[in-house]
Design an enzyme around this catalytic site. Sequence first.
Site, PDB file in Angstrom:
ATOM      1  N   SER A 107       9.947  33.110 -32.291  1.00 61.02           N
ATOM      2  CA  SER A 107      10.662  31.915 -32.751  1.00 61.02           C
ATOM      3  C   SER A 107      11.348  32.043 -34.104  1.00 61.02           C
ATOM      4  O   SER A 107      12.108  31.159 -34.491  1.00 61.02           O
ATOM      5  CB  SER A 107       9.707  30.722 -32.789  1.00 61.02           C
ATOM      6  OG  SER A 107       9.519  30.228 -31.486  1.00 61.02           O
ATOM      7  N   LYS A 124      11.158  24.170 -41.602  1.00 63.13           N
ATOM      8  CA  LYS A 124      11.028  23.847 -40.179  1.00 63.13           C
ATOM      9  C   LYS A 124      10.138  22.613 -40.036  1.00 63.13           C
ATOM     10  O   LYS A 124       9.145  22.468 -40.762  1.00 63.13           O
ATOM     11  CB  LYS A 124      10.429  25.036 -39.426  1.00 63.13           C
ATOM     12  CG  LYS A 124      10.428  24.869 -37.903  1.00 63.13           C
ATOM     13  CD  LYS A 124       9.906  26.125 -37.209  1.00 63.13           C
ATOM     14  CE  LYS A 124       9.930  25.992 -35.692  1.00 63.13           C
ATOM     15  NZ  LYS A 124       9.434  27.205 -35.014  1.00 63.13           N
ATOM     16  N   SER A 161      12.283  29.050 -31.249  1.00 65.75           N
ATOM     17  CA  SER A 161      12.264  27.620 -31.520  1.00 65.75           C
ATOM     18  C   SER A 161      12.780  27.245 -32.903  1.00 65.75           C
ATOM     19  O   SER A 161      13.166  26.095 -33.121  1.00 65.75           O
ATOM     20  CB  SER A 161      10.839  27.110 -31.373  1.00 65.75           C
ATOM     21  OG  SER A 161      10.009  27.624 -32.386  1.00 65.75           O
TER      22      SER A 161
END
Lengths: 91, 494, 473
Positions: B185, B86, B161
Amino acid sequence: MDMDIKRLAKLAKLKFTPEEEEKYAAQMASIVAMVEKLPDLDASGPLIDPDNPMEFRKDEVAQNYRRDELIANAPEVQAGCIVVPKTVAEE
Amino acid sequence: MKGMNINMELYRLTAAELSRMIRNKEVSSTEVTKSVFSRIKAKENEIEAYVTLNEEGALKKAAEVDEKIARGETLSSLAGIPVGIKDNICTKGLRTTCSSKMLSNFVPPYNATVINKLEAADFVCTGKLNMDEFAMGSSTETSFFKKTKNPFDTSRVPGGSSGGSAASVACGEAIVSLGSDTGGSIRQPASFCGVVGMKPTYGSVSRFGLVAFASSLDQIGPFGRCVEDVAMLTSVICGKDPMDTTSVRREYPRFEDHLSTDVKGLRIGIPEVYFGKGVTEEVRQSVMKAAHQYEAMGAVLVPVELPQPDYALAAYYIIACAEASSNLARFDGVKYGYRSPNFTSLEDLYENTRSEGFGEEVKRRIMLGTYVLSSGYYDAYYKKAKFTQNLMQDMFRKAFTQADVILCPTAPDTAFKFGENSDDQVKMYMNDILTVTVNIVGLPAISIPCGFDSKGMPVGCQLIGDKFSEQLLLNTAFAYEKAVGGFDLSRTLA
Amino acid sequence: MIVGLEVHCELNTKTKIYCSCRNSFGAEVNSQCCSVCMGMPGTLPTLNEKVVDYAVKMGYALNCSINPVSKQDRKNYFYPDLPKAYQISQFDIPLCENGHLDILVDGKEKRIGITRIHIEEDAGKLIHDESFAGTLVDFNRCGVPLIEIVSEPDLRSSAEAKAYLDTIREIVIYLGISDGKMQEGSIRCDINVSVHKPGEPFGTRVEMKNVNTFSGAVRAIEYEAARQIEVLENGGTISQETRRWDDLKGCNFLLRSKEDAQDYRYFPEPDLSTIVLDEEHLAELKASIPELPNKKVVRYMQTLSIPEEDARLLVESVEKAAYFEEIIAAGKIVPKDAANWVLGAVSRVINETGKSIAEIGVSAEKMAKLIEMLEKKEISSSAGSTVFEEMLHSDKTPADIVAEKGLAQVSDQDVLQQIVDQVAAANQKSIDDYRGGKTNALGFLVGQCMKASKGKGNPAIMREMLLKILEQN
């Protein structure tokens, strides 16, 4: 809700147009209505968590970076220093 | 085993399978890595999971691993496996943007601790995965760069997210990936994309090098297509880090070595309030079906009382935004990142940089956080939210005397369409209503796929455990996975 | 005049408060930095254990109660010298609270309340140069550990404020927690001043920032009190505000009024867990506190009969005070004599050579022996100086040197009487002069006796003997 968008923006160092200000005020109003759904409870006393004691760091020097690595991402550099617009003297 | 067709499909295999094959010299890491990059080339235009690709670095690392294997070195189980990261996890020398204009050119001179751990395990880094800007969002739509698509239906969001982390694993653009979870997330995008995602106990994984959204809630965690992969990745990243005082010193097992399918007598708590308001009938049914599957395997379902989701969501947005308003103050155009070209004074530099560099959602949350901390409002909002947090911890403590694991939906609904929730923040925030509680109380939770709704979109089942009960959570998830014959990603990997 | 002080003191730990960078002054710009003190994304602070220990020591030195459980908080504001845009400090639960400090003003002790002591990080340095349109930022000082010592508004004059600052400085040096160098900015202060007429309640306080020297503090306090009195006498009112002291111009100007007061949005630092100090460790720290300089001065004055001036001079230096005490412990001597040697000959050598007392190599035992010999009049004071000079260059004991050089003062009555008789016989004119009223002839005769004894004769005894002869008839 008495939210002073201008004052908050100043504190957060953000700048809004009058239209944006209006939009933010409306959006923030509904968000604040959501976050006001907190239970009734006594919130006096300090916020401290004695059950999570910290492990301290030993006072031993470790130098891991070169200056050029640390300022490589800076937008403006001069003489090994980062450059900002002239500041008015404070503290 | 070196036929072209097999190589082209290596990306479809799990990390556990590939790990065995690499170490048995059935395939090389280079072949696996090439397979994943050819998959990326084929799918990336459509899915847009990555912000930055690291093909050259990945192939170089894969070759190194292959050499080590050729020399007969003993390697970690993750050696040579392509892992996506990420884009809020700092990678030395590799751009780390948080999907924000603010950091669009930021190249960290340091690694996050989890990256150092992965490097020590000889992982292959495929690149940096797209996300909501600064991890603020539930759909990955707030990314400055691109909109990642759900591999099950590209008109739908992958969740957020960590949308890039979930989508890349679901469609074979990475074998496993790392995401971060502040309010859901990892779990919500795992649920939306039909993969497994776990948020470990707060303090079990170092946050050093994770660009902070909300320091007291953030936790890095793994995505995989099966429970064993998630277990493998968790084993590598857990551990006390002297660089993070909030990380906890304790023994962390190699979870994959202790996986078990035995759930006999396991008490599974069913919190009624988490099946209520806002949860669609299809989601409720799928998740309850999973619960009954456990019952059939010998587990016992018990009702448990948990905090009102409304309280949790309120406390969550107050605490998360308060911390974020402070954590994101450092992005001021001085030391790194975007600097507005339009300024004559310091004040201008600050205001223009931050107004131009941050997207709308980030600005909204900074404003909310500034408000709840500002003089005169601190007690009513921030302090009260923190006391609510204590109250919620007490409720969970009680619940875990009655149940070993708590089961509920991960999200109220399956993946929604692009733009569907973007104009109504509160509606968007409701997506997090079943996941935020776990962050507020610092517990571990895992999301596993439990079927599909009538639109063909995956449904996620959330298992919540007591602090540091990752092994039990993984075992419980593993039992279900084995019972249903594995998770179906045939459509997204095809 | 009512004065309260907030003193910021840099601690002399090896590393910074929240990272392992070297804590040093005067290094090349941005050379003592890392990702943590530069506030780079994702980095986290780790608390230096020595910072906590040093602050607790100061707490004990200032008679504070120590909070065994405390926390750190973020103070949020934007400025280029603050890379994270917040300073990690302590807000509502400081490490130390409710103490006091006794200061000595005009020979009398006065007790000043200490509100709190907390730990925090220093900010970087902004470099302004006329030749350059912008400001340059040097982050070396970011994360240098500070303690902030906040006093109660108990000070009543600039002299008291000066005494308070001097005492604080002496104490941190005594504890070894700071080098106390004002020219390097190791100690800085903010000053709160208000004025009121006797019998009336306190006036509104004004805060002054940017006071970097103690003499500047005196000037700033006097300036501000005079300014407030003038405003009030002209019928004006004092408003709660913050002013900036300009030491070069010798005046202050408005920085911000109460209305523009900063909203720092303090909240508990989520990146650091709780500071928990166990009793045993606290007890160790408490036991490590030496006698403090303010108390030492009073003890020297009251129990050792050392004049205040000398007491202060001795105590000013940890080394001199320790040496002085070792000397008086090593022999049965008059403390004032030991003080004179330490402040006289010893200090002169230190100043001339730049060496420490340890380096000049005269042990307290030897020094005590020398003083003893002088007090017992076994050697003359000029012989004493010779012995001291010799000790600087050799390991010999005073007794050895005296013996070797034949410096022993002769006190043998018979020997001396013989010398005195000889001198008297040879100087009848001087005897006549004395008897005729020219009493200074005595000095000449004593001198002659000393000369005849080759400097070893005890002048006091010989003087007595001469007097006996002179007063005959």
